[in-house]
Design an enzyme around this catalytic site. Structure first.
Site, PDB file in Angstrom:
ATOM      1  CB  THR A 220      29.526  39.828  39.954  1.00 40.32           C
ATOM      2  OG1 THR A 220      30.473  40.847  39.653  1.00 40.32           O
ATOM      3  CG2 THR A 220      30.155  38.788  40.849  1.00 40.32           C
ATOM      4  NE  ARG A 248      37.869  47.094  40.510  1.00 40.73           N
ATOM      5  CZ  ARG A 248      36.789  46.332  40.658  1.00 40.73           C
ATOM      6  NH1 ARG A 248      36.687  45.203  39.967  1.00 40.73           N
ATOM      7  NH2 ARG A 248      35.826  46.667  41.477  1.00 40.73           N
ATOM      8  N   GLY A 272      28.445  43.866  43.099  1.00 42.54           N
ATOM      9  CA  GLY A 272      28.351  45.313  43.244  1.00 42.54           C
ATOM     10  C   GLY A 272      29.712  45.943  43.040  1.00 42.54           C
TER      11      GLY A 272
HETATM   12  N1  GLY Z   1      31.902  42.958  42.379  1.00 39.63           N
HETATM   13  C1  GLY Z   1      32.748  42.736  41.295  1.00 39.63           C
HETATM   14  C2  GLY Z   1      33.813  43.707  41.166  1.00 39.63           C
HETATM   15  O1  GLY Z   1      33.728  44.819  41.699  1.00 39.63           O
HETATM   16  O2  GLY Z   1      34.789  43.409  40.513  1.00 39.63           O
END
Ligand code: GLY
Length: 361
Positions: A220, A248, A272
């Site tokens: 990310t 998701r 994360g």
């Molecule tokens: N931190 C990015 C995600 O879990 O999608």
């Protein structure tokens, strides 16, 4: 309301118009311009050459010096430096924290090394489903999109939600419809695909591993900025987790989890395992601790990661800037691609854990 994209003929009249030609750093000339637009125009509204600070991240994870080639390390360091240089140039010209954060995220989205925009990880359905958010610390305005698959720069869609929608978070086809209505560049799904990410997906599916394993969950990108007006902003963009299923959505588009900015306290961006950042409200927690118990930025960030996130069993990291211009990093992983720059001349990039002497190991 900020007009953040416009035609060059109009934009050239604006003092702060940034074009691929006049941009002060090379990366701005290399691909920050939305191909559907002749220019991205940012209005300079702060005094030039006054105090500012910024930090960026490109994901946290298992990176260790012994398992990273010198070339890979050099490539990451060069990109992070280029992106921060573009932010530095904008802030020195008096551009806003919001525009600067957005601009740096676009640079990271356009670079296939990172899990955002081009080069995002694949879902189990073999497509790239991306999330992004941006927050303006002045009024705590925010915009976010989730599960977009054809918007070239998801952060621009998030920014358009902030500027032109009465909502905060748009998802899926609705978000894409909105992005089209705003004139953002729409690309074929293939634009985002890279062989590296395809290989990661196939390995994951073949091994029938849970998707939440260290090598595939991070990457990310994020940016936090304090500008010359004293305003804060935060922005985050991601492809999420390799082989994610069932629509998701992680923490990145969730305000207070992956992104938060409040002029009075701090701006934070997270990377994360998103589920834990959502459950802990990690980004907002930093500002809340600064507000209610007066903790300094770094102390509040360390609590959020090493007490709250650790306590939930999560892993990852955060970057932050404080209202006082301080910059912080905190992570509980082996490393985090990260960098900070300030108007005092600081420009540092780190990848690994720091040793006792504060050196990037
Ligand atoms: N931190 C990015 C995600 O879990 O999608």
């Amino acid at each position: 309301m900020t007009r953040f994209i416009t035609g060059c003929a109009t934009a050239a009249l604006l003092a702060g118009c940034v074009t691929a030609q006049d941009a002060g750093s090379e990366i701005m000339a290399k691909g920050f311009v939305d191909p559907g637009m002749s220019v991205i125009a940012y209005e300079a509204r702060c005094p030039a050459n006054v105090a500012w600070s910024l930090a960026i991240h490109g994901g946290a994870g298992v990176m260790q010096r012994e398992s990273m080639s010198a070339q890979t390390e050099a490539d990451y360091r060069a990109t992070l430096t280029d992106v921060m240089s573009s932010g530095r140039d904008m802030l020195n010209r008096g551009h806003s924290a919001l525009d600067t954060a957005q601009h740096m995220i676009m640079g990271l989205e356009d670079d296939p090394k990172f899990n955002a925009g081009k080069g995002a990880v694949f879902s189990a359905a073999r497509i790239n489903e991306m999330d992004a958010s941006i927050m303006d610390g002045r009024q705590r305005d925010a915009g976010a999109v989730s599960s977009v698959t054809v918007v070239r720069n998801p952060i621009l869609a998030a920014r358009a939600v902030l500027d032109y929608s009465r909502h905060v978070l748009l998802s899926g086809e609705g978000a894409e419809q909105f992005a089209r209505s705003q004139g953002l560049t729409i690309v074929p799904r293939e634009y985002f695909q890279t062989q590296r990410r395809r290989d990661q997906l196939e390995k994951k599916l073949a091994q029938k591993q849970a998707y939440n394993t260290p090598e595939t969950r991070f990457g990310t990108v994020g940016a936090v900025v304090k500008d010359g007006c004293g305003d804060l902003a935060a922005a985050t963009s991601t492809g999420g987790l390799t082989a994610k299923e069932f629509g998701r959505v992680g923490d990145t588009p969730i305000i207070g989890a992956g992104t938060y900015a409040d002029n009075k306290y701090c701006a934070v961006s997270a990377t994360g395992t998103g589920e834990y950042f959502i459950r802990g409200g990690i980004s907002k927690l930093v500002c809340t601790r600064m507000e209610y118990i007066g903790e300094p930025l770094q102390t509040a960030m360390d609590y959020a990661i090493h007490t709250e996130l650790d306590g939930l069993g999560g892993d990852g990291g955060i970057i932050g800037v404080g209202a006082d211009g301080s910059v912080g990093f905190s992570f509980n992983t082996k490393g985090m691609y990260r960098g900070a720059a300030t108007s005092t001349g600081v420009m540092r990039v780190e990848i690994f854990e720091l040793n006792e002497s504060g050196e990037d190991k």
